[in-house]
Design a protein around this motif. Structure first.
Motif, PDB file in Angstrom:
ATOM      1  N   SER A  23      48.089  11.792  40.764  1.00  0.00           N
ATOM      2  CA  SER A  23      47.327  11.650  42.285  1.00  0.00           C
ATOM      3  C   SER A  23      46.413  12.963  42.484  1.00  0.00           C
ATOM      4  O   SER A  23      45.583  12.847  43.210  1.00  0.00           O
ATOM      5  CB  SER A  23      48.776  11.728  43.372  1.00  0.00           C
ATOM      6  OG  SER A  23      49.406  12.804  43.286  1.00  0.00           O
ATOM      7  N   LYS A  24      46.666  14.058  41.800  1.00  0.00           N
ATOM      8  CA  LYS A  24      45.927  15.201  41.749  1.00  0.00           C
ATOM      9  C   LYS A  24      44.965  15.120  40.947  1.00  0.00           C
ATOM     10  O   LYS A  24      43.491  15.421  41.220  1.00  0.00           O
ATOM     11  CB  LYS A  24      47.010  16.498  41.512  1.00  0.00           C
ATOM     12  CG  LYS A  24      47.882  16.582  42.473  1.00  0.00           C
ATOM     13  CD  LYS A  24      48.743  17.930  42.129  1.00  0.00           C
ATOM     14  CE  LYS A  24      49.768  17.935  43.045  1.00  0.00           C
ATOM     15  NZ  LYS A  24      49.529  18.047  44.687  1.00  0.00           N
TER      16      LYS A  24
ATOM     17  N   SER B 188      42.729  10.623  41.316  1.00  0.00           N
ATOM     18  CA  SER B 188      43.295   9.901  42.738  1.00  0.00           C
ATOM     19  C   SER B 188      42.885   8.674  42.875  1.00  0.00           C
ATOM     20  O   SER B 188      43.130   8.061  43.754  1.00  0.00           O
ATOM     21  CB  SER B 188      42.918  10.989  43.601  1.00  0.00           C
ATOM     22  OG  SER B 188      41.424  11.135  43.810  1.00  0.00           O
ATOM     23  N   ASP B 189      41.724   8.129  42.013  1.00  0.00           N
ATOM     24  CA  ASP B 189      41.283   6.799  42.598  1.00  0.00           C
ATOM     25  C   ASP B 189      42.178   5.756  41.823  1.00  0.00           C
ATOM     26  O   ASP B 189      41.913   4.585  41.878  1.00  0.00           O
ATOM     27  CB  ASP B 189      39.613   6.692  42.189  1.00  0.00           C
ATOM     28  CG  ASP B 189      38.895   7.550  43.046  1.00  0.00           C
ATOM     29  OD1 ASP B 189      39.383   7.895  43.952  1.00  0.00           O
ATOM     30  OD2 ASP B 189      37.665   8.016  42.665  1.00  0.00           O
TER      31      ASP B 189
ATOM     32  N   LYS C 283      47.336   8.005  44.936  1.00  0.00           N
ATOM     33  CA  LYS C 283      47.307   9.052  45.898  1.00  0.00           C
ATOM     34  C   LYS C 283      48.434   8.830  47.107  1.00  0.00           C
ATOM     35  O   LYS C 283      48.539   9.772  48.154  1.00  0.00           O
ATOM     36  CB  LYS C 283      46.077   9.031  46.513  1.00  0.00           C
ATOM     37  CG  LYS C 283      45.390   7.783  47.086  1.00  0.00           C
ATOM     38  CD  LYS C 283      43.820   7.822  47.482  1.00  0.00           C
ATOM     39  CE  LYS C 283      43.235   6.383  48.092  1.00  0.00           C
ATOM     40  NZ  LYS C 283      42.093   6.712  48.383  1.00  0.00           N
ATOM     41  N   GLU C 284      48.895   7.583  46.985  1.00  0.00           N
ATOM     42  CA  GLU C 284      49.736   7.140  48.327  1.00  0.00           C
ATOM     43  C   GLU C 284      51.272   7.347  47.771  1.00  0.00           C
ATOM     44  O   GLU C 284      52.288   6.863  48.332  1.00  0.00           O
ATOM     45  CB  GLU C 284      49.650   5.809  48.773  1.00  0.00           C
ATOM     46  CG  GLU C 284      48.335   5.702  49.364  1.00  0.00           C
ATOM     47  CD  GLU C 284      48.172   4.221  49.962  1.00  0.00           C
ATOM     48  OE1 GLU C 284      49.076   3.431  49.530  1.00  0.00           O
ATOM     49  OE2 GLU C 284      46.871   3.955  50.241  1.00  0.00           O
TER      50      GLU C 284
END
Length: 924
Positions: free
Chosen positions: A361-362, A365-366, A388-389
């Protein structure tokens, strides 16, 4: 080969085969009407046959056939050419049917992908001719009958036929096992045993309705003649001599439609073959595929995470998919991300590194993970979840999986508490058991609270006795005056005092009740969570519920307050009543009479002193009245405690009954394994528990008793232990009830060994001053709510106990995991910490047994799990020099996948040899 482009490739799947098909070369062949006729149109007739044959197979979804003319292979090459022209929609295996000199028939099926190339023959006719020439040593292949060659003559001995077939790497099938004269069970016993030692595929050859009956009969006969029927694959063939009969009787084979796929039924005869009308259906929930979205944009980014380049869609078998590959190829990443979509993923930091999904996610993120899944016969569903969620607390997944991350099994196996939690949550639990356990805990909590209140009874009784003693002293002072008139006056004063106390006590009770209700009214208003006006907007003016709701709020807002006001008014009215005034006036007159009498008779007592002592008696009476009210409440608590004890006993019996039911069900389920469950009945440790209750009670109450009754507790723990042990031995299962009964009698129990223990016995069972201890212990004994623990054994060793090694605990957990549920099961490297022999013999057996019932996906470095577990689909991941992940998917029967397994997994070749050793097969 069959066409796999029309649907996703999910490894070995059920395909329809007919393995005994004759062509126009058979003397009993029947040409359909309308076919070209005459010798001058023979090639036209054969061409139409080849075209109609292939199309018939395609239309009837027959994906594999074997051409088995008697002593001939002439028709095979033309069919292979026509099949290629029509897109290789059908797998056609070349074969031949031969009869031994003993009359026994055999079907010999060749490998079309290797043998011609190996021997440099141009056609299958040449291959079959070469084979037949080798076995027809003394007899001609044909005989002249009515001007045509009839290929029915017997070949050489059955041993020579089978030996030559093995040289050709051919598969041997015994057709028509129930035929009279030539069938397997019509052969002499010697021939039959020789055949069965080398021939593992038996053709039942019967109509569909008789399949189960014939299969049972074959199993029974094989078992009766010393063979394990599980070693044989039963198939059904049409033995067709007309195109329309092809596939009229057939066999479902779970494998690629190839020669190697067919060979699998030798290695796994029971799991790879079905001769029912329809193939086995797998309606359990299953993951169909998974892929990463938006990963391509990160391909050029430097990172220690190469699997972001994994952009190809990966499919999974509904049965067993094994994921293999070298270290850091992305196996763990793949299954972790699938777990993430199902909301089952790791959030633990290890070695100071971020959890995988949080890291993604860091850094990326896409990225999104897309999983396609299906539950039962429902429509296929696709679900996406962006990395990212990852910390979205409201995310829920519509599909459920059981996911065991790498090292998770080991972490649970290393903790007795975690093992107990796993067993309780996943195995020995039910909604009813949980509900009953919660009710037991609630009852016990309330009983302990009541007993806690009741323990204050002793302090109240001591205070009451002190007040009563003081009153007695005051009354004794007055009673020294012996005159009858004096006694009459003081008697009237006492009588007046009693009446006034009754009035004052009533007023006080009313005031207390009003105060209680006033407090309740405040709480009711405080806990009102629904706004009256807003909720009334939901109901129309004509709705009868509206009036009832308004009535509820009116009750909450007005009725309690009105009652409180009424009670306060009543108390004031009683205080101002004529009765109260009359009693007060009478008291004043009696006090005056008393003082006048004393003055007249020379008694030196002042009016103030009389009033002071009378006021003190009045105060004492008021306090005693309050204390008696409290004591009555204690008696109510004790009665309530007894009622709850009866409920608790009933709940415990219900809990035990349900728990035993779960354990019995568990043991039935695992009856064929070394795993079993048992309940550790806490009654086996009841003596220690009872002793603890005696000691706790004594510790809590002895201080008050010693202080107020000038006595010293003589209790010795060792003596008490001896006393309780003897009583428990004497009364057994009824020990709690019997000890409570003895305590109620205030009578010492009769013991065989009471020497030196007299003072301890009297203290608990007889001493009048220790009655509160006895009452407290009785209540404690009634609060017994121990449910004990459930344990699981593997053999004679208990899971979670020191007697079982770490490896054994891991092994038992792996067994339990494999045997639980029907949701997709994903395990990352279950072989860690497991004995290699246990994996090869037990784990793979469980996998084979369970994969028809649930989808299993395993990341592994263990070749035995892949090969002996009979993977329907093997997914091999690798990382290229450019940090790109390559994906190869195939079945065990796929030659290229077999080579990959050899290259990637240590012991891969050995695993295949183990798999084939039983049947005398060699690795291709």
């Amino acid at each position: 080969m069959s066409d796999t482009t029309t649907k996703p490739y999910r490894g070995s799947e059920w395909k329809k085969w007919d393995l005994q098909i004759h062509t126009y070369l058979d003397p009993n062949w029947k040409w359909p009407s309308g076919y070209p006729n005459g010798n001058d149109r023979q090639q036209e007739r054969i061409a139409k046959f080849e075209n109609d044959f292939i199309r018939h197979c395609i239309e009837n979804r027959i994906e594999g056939v074997a051409i088995t003319d008697h002593n001939a292979g002439d028709a095979i090459d033309g069919l292979l050419v026509k099949n290629r022209e029509l897109g290789n929609k059908v797998t056609i295996l070349p074969g031949v049917e031969v009869a031994s000199d003993g009359g026994t028939h055999l079907l010999i099926i060749f490998d079309p992908s290797s043998f011609i190339r190996k021997n440099r023959w141009n056609t299958w006719r040449e291959t079959v001719d070469h084979f037949l020439t080798a076995i027809f040593t003394d007899n001609p292949r044909f005989e002249e009958q009515n001007g045509r060659n009839t290929p029915l003559n017997p070949a050489s001995s059955i041993d020579q036929i089978i030996k030559k077939a093995k040289e050709y790497s051919a598969i041997v099938i015994f057709p028509h096992v129930f035929s009279q004269g030539t069938g397997l069970f019509s052969c002499d016993s010697r021939t039959r045993k020789r055949v069965l030692k080398t021939c593992n595929i038996l053709d039942i050859a019967c109509v569909q309705r008789d399949i189960q009956k014939k299969t049972d009969e074959a199993n029974r006969k094989l078992t009766g003649q010393g063979f394990d029927s599980n070693d044989f694959a039963f198939i059904n063939t049409s033995d067709s001599r007309r195109i329309e009969d092809v596939g009229s009787k057939f066999t479902w084979i779970k494998a690629d439609a190839t020669f190697e796929g067919l060979r699998q039924i030798i290695h796994e005869p029971k799991t790879r073959v079905s001769i029912q009308e329809n193939p086995p259906l797998y309606l359990h929930p299953q993951i169909i595929s998974a892929k990463l979205l938006n990963a391509s944009s990160y391909q050029s980014k430097k990172s220690d995470f190469p699997p972001i380049t994994l952009t190809k869609e990966i499919f999974f078998s509904p049965n067993l998919t094994t994921i293999i590959g070298p270290r850091a190829a992305g196996k763990t990443v793949l299954v972790e991300l699938i777990g993430y979509v199902a909301n089952r993923f790791s959030t633990d930091k290890r070695d100071k590194k971020l959890p995988l999904v949080e890291f993604l996610s860091k850094e990326f993120s896409d990225i999104e993970i897309e999983v396609t899944f299906q539950s039962g016969a429902e429509e296929v569903t696709t679900l996406k979840r962006p990395v990212k969620e990852w910390n979205d607390p409201f995310y829920t997944s519509p599909f459920k999986i059981e996911y065991w991350a790498q090292g998770e099994i080991e972490r649970i196996a290393n903790s007795s508490n975690q093992i107990s939690d796993y067993i309780e949550q996943n195995w020995l639990n039910s909604d009813f058991l949980t509900k009953t356990k919660r009710e037991i805990e609630t009852l016990q909590k309330e009983m302990k609270s009541l007993r806690g209140n009741y323990s204050n009874k002793l302090q109240i009784e001591i205070e009451k006795k002190k007040l009563e003693a003081e009153r007695k002293q005051i009354e004794a002072y007055f009673n020294k005056l012996k005159a009858e008139e004096y006694k009459q006056i003081t008697g009237k004063i006492k009588e007046n005092r009693v009446k006034r106390q009754m009035i004052e006590g009533l007023v006080q009770d009313i005031k207390n009740q009003a105060a209680l209700l006033k407090n309740l009214a405040v709480q009711v208003r405080f806990f009102s969570t629904v706004d009256k006006d807003k909720v009334l907007e939901l109901f129309s003016a004509r709705d009868p519920l509206r009036k009832k709701i308004e009535g509820f709020y009116q009750l909450k807002e007005t009725q309690l307050d009105a009652i409180v006001t009424d009670l306060e008014t009543t108390a004031k009215a009683i205080e101002d009543s004529d009765v109260k005034k009359s009693l007060d006036k009478e008291n004043t007159e009696l006090i005056k009479q008393f003082t006048d009498y004393c003055k007249t008779n020379g008694i030196m007592i002042s009016k103030g002193e009389v009033e002071k002592r009378n006021d003190r008696i009045k105060f004492i009476d008021q306090q005693v009245s309050k204390l008696e009210s409290q004591l009555q409440k204690f008696e109510g608590d004790q009665k309530r405690h007894g009622q709850l004890a009866a409920e608790l006993s009933t709940k415990l019996k219900l809990w035990e009954k349900e728990n035993n039911k779960l354990i019995n069900g568990f043991n039935r389920q695992f009856g064929n394994t070394q795993i079993s469950a048992f309940w550790n009945n806490p009654a086996s440790e009841i003596a220690g528990w009872i002793k603890a209750q005696f000691l706790d009670s004594n510790s809590n109450l002895k201080g008050l008793i010693e202080k107020n009754f000038k006595t010293k507790s003589p209790v010795r723990e060792d003596y008490l232990a001896d006393i309780i042990d003897e009583l428990v031995d004497k009364y057994g299962d009824k020990a709690r009830e019997e000890i409570a009964s003895i305590l109620k009698q205030n009578k010492a129990p009769k013991l065989q060994d009471s020497s030196g223990k007299t003072e301890t016995i009297r203290w608990f069972f007889e001493d009048e001053n220790t009655k509160p201890i006895r009452e407290d212990i009785i209540m404690r004994l009634n609060e017994y709510a121990e449910t004990g623990n459930n344990y699981i054994k593997y053999g004679n060793k208990v899971l979670g106990k020191d007697s079982m090694s770490f490896g054994e605990r891991c092994g038992t957990l792996v067994e339990l995991i494999l045997l639980s549920g029907d949701h997709p099961l994903i395990i990352d490297q279950p072989e860690d910490h497991l004995d290699a022999k246990f994996v090869a013999e037990r784990v793979v057996t469980l996998i084979r047994e369970q994969k028809p019932n649930r989808q299993i996906i395993i990341c592994t470095h263990n070749a035995n799990i892949v090969v002996l577990g009979d993977s329907e689909l093997v997914t091999a991941l690798a990382v290229s020099s450019r940090d790109k992940v390559s994906i190869e998917q195939g079945s065990l029967e796929n030659i290229q996948m077999k080579k990959t397994i050899f290259d990637v997994l240590e012991g891969g070749e050995s695993a295949f040899k183990k798999r084939e050793q039983k049947y005398g097969e060699a690795i291709s």
